[in-house]
Design a protein around this motif. Sequence first.
Motif, PDB file in Angstrom:
ATOM      1  N   TYR A  68     -17.023   1.027 -20.665  1.00 25.29           N
ATOM      2  CA  TYR A  68     -15.832   0.264 -20.314  1.00 25.29           C
ATOM      3  C   TYR A  68     -15.339   0.676 -18.937  1.00 25.29           C
ATOM      4  CZ  TYR A  68     -11.048  -1.430 -20.329  1.00 25.29           C
ATOM      5  OH  TYR A  68      -9.883  -2.045 -19.991  1.00 25.29           O
ATOM      6  N   GLU A  69     -15.177  -0.307 -18.092  1.00 25.34           N
ATOM      7  CA  GLU A  69     -14.606  -0.063 -16.766  1.00 25.34           C
ATOM      8  C   GLU A  69     -13.409  -0.999 -16.610  1.00 25.34           C
ATOM      9  OE1 GLU A  69     -17.394  -0.286 -13.558  1.00 25.34           O
ATOM     10  OE2 GLU A  69     -18.958   0.679 -14.746  1.00 25.34           O
ATOM     11  N   PRO A  70     -12.215  -0.426 -16.477  1.00 25.32           N
ATOM     12  CA  PRO A  70     -11.037  -1.317 -16.324  1.00 25.32           C
ATOM     13  C   PRO A  70     -11.118  -2.064 -14.992  1.00 25.32           C
ATOM     14  CG  PRO A  70     -10.432   0.987 -16.028  1.00 25.32           C
ATOM     15  CD  PRO A  70     -11.863   0.960 -16.445  1.00 25.32           C
ATOM     16  N   SER A  71     -10.557  -3.243 -14.975  1.00 28.46           N
ATOM     17  CA  SER A  71     -10.550  -4.019 -13.728  1.00 28.46           C
ATOM     18  C   SER A  71      -9.603  -3.368 -12.737  1.00 28.46           C
ATOM     19  CB  SER A  71     -10.136  -5.459 -14.012  1.00 28.46           C
ATOM     20  OG  SER A  71      -8.866  -5.472 -14.611  1.00 28.46           O
ATOM     21  N   PRO A  72      -9.939  -3.459 -11.461  1.00 29.43           N
ATOM     22  CA  PRO A  72      -9.066  -2.833 -10.455  1.00 29.43           C
ATOM     23  C   PRO A  72      -7.693  -3.505 -10.417  1.00 29.43           C
ATOM     24  CG  PRO A  72     -10.812  -4.093  -9.402  1.00 29.43           C
ATOM     25  CD  PRO A  72     -11.073  -4.112 -10.880  1.00 29.43           C
ATOM     26  N   ARG A  73      -6.651  -2.709 -10.161  1.00 30.16           N
ATOM     27  CA  ARG A  73      -5.291  -3.252 -10.091  1.00 30.16           C
ATOM     28  C   ARG A  73      -5.046  -3.843  -8.704  1.00 30.16           C
ATOM     29  NH1 ARG A  73      -1.101   0.089 -13.572  1.00 30.16           N
ATOM     30  NH2 ARG A  73      -2.474   0.549 -15.291  1.00 30.16           N
ATOM     31  N   VAL A  74      -4.429  -4.957  -8.722  1.00 32.39           N
ATOM     32  CA  VAL A  74      -4.073  -5.604  -7.462  1.00 32.39           C
ATOM     33  C   VAL A  74      -2.584  -5.426  -7.266  1.00 32.39           C
ATOM     34  CG1 VAL A  74      -4.048  -7.777  -6.201  1.00 32.39           C
ATOM     35  CG2 VAL A  74      -5.908  -7.293  -7.811  1.00 32.39           C
TER      36      VAL A  74
END
Length: 75
Positions: A68-74
Motif C-alpha cells: 500500500y502506497e498512499p497517494s501524495p497530498r496536494v
Amino acid sequence: MITQKHFFAALGFAWVAAWIAFGFGNAILCLLGAAAFSALAAILEGEIDLGELQQRVRGSAPEPPAPYEPSPRVR
C-alpha cells in the motif's frame, strides 16, 4: 481398413461381453484398468505433460498484493 466407428462398435461389443461373462462390477473394473494403462502409455509417449496437467489442476499461484502506497497530498 477399420474405421473409428467400427473400432468403437467392437469395443462396445467386447464391454458387453465382459459384462455378461463377469458381471457389471468386473466389467467396470476392466474399463478402469484399460483407462489407467492407456493414460500411462500416453504419459510415457509424451502425449500428456504431467507438469502442465499439474499446473492446470492447481491453477497459477495468485500474485501477492502490491504494498500500500498512499497517494501524495496536494496542498
